[in-house]
Design a protein around this motif. Structure first.
Motif, PDB file in Angstrom:
ATOM      1  N   ARG A  26       0.818  -1.210   0.000  1.00 14.30           N
ATOM      2  CA  ARG A  26       0.000   0.000   0.000  1.00 14.30           C
ATOM      3  C   ARG A  26       0.853   1.262   0.000  1.00 14.30           C
ATOM      4  O   ARG A  26       0.444   2.288  -0.544  1.00 14.30           O
ATOM      5  CB  ARG A  26      -0.964  -0.013   1.188  1.00 14.30           C
ATOM      6  CG  ARG A  26      -0.318  -0.048   2.555  1.00 14.30           C
ATOM      7  CD  ARG A  26      -1.369   0.136   3.657  1.00 14.30           C
ATOM      8  NE  ARG A  26      -0.785   0.033   4.983  1.00 14.30           N
ATOM      9  CZ  ARG A  26      -0.776  -1.076   5.706  1.00 14.30           C
ATOM     10  NH1 ARG A  26      -1.329  -2.181   5.231  1.00 14.30           N
ATOM     11  NH2 ARG A  26      -0.210  -1.094   6.907  1.00 14.30           N
ATOM     12  N   ASP A  27       2.065   1.214   0.636  1.00  9.77           N
ATOM     13  CA  ASP A  27       2.926   2.393   0.640  1.00  9.77           C
ATOM     14  C   ASP A  27       3.405   2.721  -0.769  1.00  9.77           C
ATOM     15  O   ASP A  27       3.503   3.893  -1.141  1.00  9.77           O
ATOM     16  CB  ASP A  27       4.132   2.156   1.555  1.00  9.77           C
ATOM     17  CG  ASP A  27       3.737   2.133   3.026  1.00  9.77           C
ATOM     18  OD1 ASP A  27       2.650   2.659   3.343  1.00  9.77           O
ATOM     19  OD2 ASP A  27       4.496   1.590   3.835  1.00  9.77           O
TER      20      ASP A  27
ATOM     21  N   ARG B  66       0.456   4.267  -2.548  1.00  8.97           N
ATOM     22  CA  ARG B  66       0.262   5.636  -2.079  1.00  8.97           C
ATOM     23  C   ARG B  66       1.290   6.573  -2.717  1.00  8.97           C
ATOM     24  O   ARG B  66       0.978   7.696  -3.114  1.00  8.97           O
ATOM     25  CB  ARG B  66       0.383   5.665  -0.551  1.00  8.97           C
ATOM     26  CG  ARG B  66       0.005   7.003   0.055  1.00  8.97           C
ATOM     27  CD  ARG B  66       0.171   6.997   1.562  1.00  8.97           C
ATOM     28  NE  ARG B  66      -0.695   6.012   2.196  1.00  8.97           N
ATOM     29  CZ  ARG B  66      -0.266   4.938   2.837  1.00  8.97           C
ATOM     30  NH1 ARG B  66       1.034   4.686   2.912  1.00  8.97           N
ATOM     31  NH2 ARG B  66      -1.119   4.101   3.396  1.00  8.97           N
ATOM     32  N   LYS B  67       2.532   6.115  -2.835  1.00 12.60           N
ATOM     33  CA  LYS B  67       3.576   6.930  -3.453  1.00 12.60           C
ATOM     34  C   LYS B  67       3.289   7.151  -4.927  1.00 12.60           C
ATOM     35  O   LYS B  67       3.512   8.248  -5.461  1.00 12.60           O
ATOM     36  CB  LYS B  67       4.934   6.246  -3.275  1.00 12.60           C
ATOM     37  CG  LYS B  67       6.099   7.092  -3.778  1.00 12.60           C
ATOM     38  CD  LYS B  67       7.428   6.409  -3.504  1.00 12.60           C
ATOM     39  CE  LYS B  67       8.582   7.261  -4.009  1.00 12.60           C
ATOM     40  NZ  LYS B  67       9.899   6.598  -3.782  1.00 12.60           N
TER      41      LYS B  67
ATOM     42  N   TYR C 295       0.334   7.344  -6.380  1.00 15.68           N
ATOM     43  CA  TYR C 295      -0.706   8.357  -6.516  1.00 15.68           C
ATOM     44  C   TYR C 295      -0.171   9.745  -6.184  1.00 15.68           C
ATOM     45  O   TYR C 295      -0.551  10.739  -6.809  1.00 15.68           O
ATOM     46  CB  TYR C 295      -1.899   8.013  -5.615  1.00 15.68           C
ATOM     47  CG  TYR C 295      -2.834   7.012  -6.237  1.00 15.68           C
ATOM     48  CD1 TYR C 295      -3.860   7.424  -7.076  1.00 15.68           C
ATOM     49  CD2 TYR C 295      -2.673   5.646  -6.014  1.00 15.68           C
ATOM     50  CE1 TYR C 295      -4.712   6.505  -7.665  1.00 15.68           C
ATOM     51  CE2 TYR C 295      -3.521   4.724  -6.607  1.00 15.68           C
ATOM     52  CZ  TYR C 295      -4.536   5.163  -7.433  1.00 15.68           C
ATOM     53  OH  TYR C 295      -5.373   4.256  -8.027  1.00 15.68           O
ATOM     54  N   LYS C 296       0.721   9.826  -5.209  1.00 19.44           N
ATOM     55  CA  LYS C 296       1.319  11.121  -4.858  1.00 19.44           C
ATOM     56  C   LYS C 296       2.122  11.672  -6.036  1.00 19.44           C
ATOM     57  O   LYS C 296       2.002  12.851  -6.393  1.00 19.44           O
ATOM     58  CB  LYS C 296       2.224  10.960  -3.635  1.00 19.44           C
ATOM     59  CG  LYS C 296       2.954  12.250  -3.250  1.00 19.44           C
ATOM     60  CD  LYS C 296       3.942  12.009  -2.111  1.00 19.44           C
ATOM     61  CE  LYS C 296       4.740  13.272  -1.818  1.00 19.44           C
ATOM     62  NZ  LYS C 296       5.755  13.052  -0.753  1.00 19.44           N
TER      63      LYS C 296
END
Length: 474
Positions: A314-315, A318-319, A321-322
């Protein structure tokens, strides 16, 4: 027998709404999970599948090429039973790299949901590196496109077709070959699935037609119900797809079918898995955009994993999408340097301060009507009792007296109940608008600040490395 054939179509500018609506629909169609082995056979070049349309659109905006032809759709059809999906996926990927020369944003997929395996390629009309539009000239099929397909098929030991039409005999096989070149075989499958989807969504036949038009179809309702999807030059009479697609059958199915019925009769439907392609290319942009674009695509090293293991990566997601938000921000404001970034950051701060003043002014105006709005709320609470009283039920006499008293107080302030209701709705809409604007501005300020911080950290890192490099060796 249908041999390995390549067909190219184009997507024109949509006359309604988003100019790239047909391009977006085509991407959604070729990526459907039930067609692509649970998205196993999907890939991309110079764009990421979850954001492909947004990134293609960003390229168009960057080069000022948002009008007219939006993209192209290539279909590669193989002989039935001659190839499996993994091999077809590998072959289509090689075709993309050779034909487009890594100069266009493209998404490709292999559909294995029928006995007739075939590949789809949808790519942006604007060259990702130069900003020039793709040009498909008459004769390019015989000169460039089909020869690549033939050569790749020969490498894999597959059947090929003769490119010289004069050598092709006017036999039954030639007729099948011509039909496939005209897109009839491929498009029939697509049209039937779109018809099925709209049957499930629609509550009546008029809504069914509206849903088809929303997908970019043109519809004829004369003696025979006929449709034409974007990219085909002729209408297709739906009854030719089978007895389930006559106008009468479609009307009946709209009433009788639902998603449960569809799943029971389409056992090939599968559960979607998360797939992020790992063979993504670095784009040759300039300045700051290039660094963030490269980072965005290096994140594409994620392999296919099931939802049940999402907690493990998930990290990384998340990165991803960032980085996507950062790149789209840089593209939106045409930021190429730290000077551009600092300027945009200041402008956003000024915008935030200005909108804060407007919001304060708005709330002060709203506060002047608080008493009247509370009276209006009480009027609405008494409305049912007032209607009952007007219909002859004297039990609600007290409520009627209160209703009339409040109504007169509102009238004394110069408003009718209707006018006050409209005024309250106006303020509600403005309140929502201010909140959304503030949310968006704050989000962009945070993105700008994260970019500034990251660039400052990079500069510090460069200085440290430089100092370390200058230290004398012992």
């Amino acid at each position: 027998m249908i041999l390995a054939i390549t067909k190219i179509l184009y997507m024109k500018e949509s006359q309604y709404g988003d100019p790239g609506r047909h391009l977006k629909h085509s991407l959604n169609y070729i990526l459907a999970s039930e067609k692509t082995g649970e998205t196993l056979y999907t890939g991309s070049v110079n764009c990421q599948i979850p954001f492909a349309y947004e990134q293609m659109k960003s390229t168009k905006v960057q080069f000022g090429k948002t009008e007219k032809r939006q993209g192209y759709h290539i279909i590669i059809s193989f002989e039935e039973g001659e190839i499996d999906a993994p091999t077809a996926y590998e072959l289509v990927g090689k075709f993309v790299n050779e034909y487009l020369k890594n100069e266009y944003q493209a998404v490709y997929a292999v559909h294995d949901n029928t006995a007739h395996i075939h590949g789809h390629i949808v790519f942006n009309s604007v060259n990702f590196l130069t900003g020039k539009k793709f040009r498909y000239e008459k004769g390019d099929w015989a000169k460039y496109m089909q020869p690549i397909t033939n050569r790749l098929c020969e490498e894999y030991g597959l059947s090929t077709i003769s490119i010289d039409r004069e050598e092709a005999e006017p036999s039954e096989n030639y007729t099948e070959w011509k039909d496939s070149r005209d897109g009839r075989f491929m498009w029939s499958d697509m049209i039937k699935r779109d018809l099925d989807a709209c049957v499930l969504e629609a509550s009546d036949f008029d809504e069914f037609v509206a849903l088809l038009k929303g997908r970019g179809y043109e519809v004829k309702q004369n003696k025979y119900f006929a449709v034409r999807p974007p990219g085909l030059s002729r209408y297709r009479r739906c009854y030719r797809f089978g007895e389930d697609y006559t106008e009468e059958s479609l009307k009946r199915r709209i009433v009788t079918e639902d998603m449960k019925h569809y799943q029971e009769n389409h056992s090939e439907m599968r559960i979607l898995k998360v797939v992020i392609p790992y063979h993504l290319k670095r784009a040759k942009l300039s300045g700051m955009q290039r660094r963030y674009f490269a980072r965005l695509y290096r994140i594409g090293k994620l392999k296919q994993r099931p939802y049940s293991q999402a907690y493990r990566y998930r990290d990384e997601i998340r990165k991803m999408y960032k980085l996507h938000r950062q790149y789209m921000f840089l593209s939106k404001y045409e930021i190429h340097s730290m000077e551009d970034l600092n300027r945009v950051h200041e402008e956003l701060q000024d915008k935030k301060a200005e909108r804060s003043k407007d919001r304060s002014k708005h709330y002060k105006q709203y506060a002047r009507f608080n008493m009247l709005f509370r009276k209006l709320e009480r009027i609405e609470q008494l409305q049912a009792a007032e209607v009952t009283y007007q219909n002859g039920d004297s039990f609600f006499g007290d409520e009627h007296e209160e209703y009339k008293r409040i109504e007169n107080e509102i009238n004394d302030e110069g408003y009718t109940i209707k006018e006050l209701t409209e005024l309250r709705e106006h303020y509600k809409i403005r309140n929502v608008s201010f909140r959304e604007e503030a949310k968006e501005t704050n989000r962009e300020i945070r993105i700008a600040e994260s970019l500034i911080k990251e660039n400052e950290q990079e500069q510090v890192s460069v200085v440290k490395n430089d100092l370390i490099g200058r230290q004398p060796k012992r």
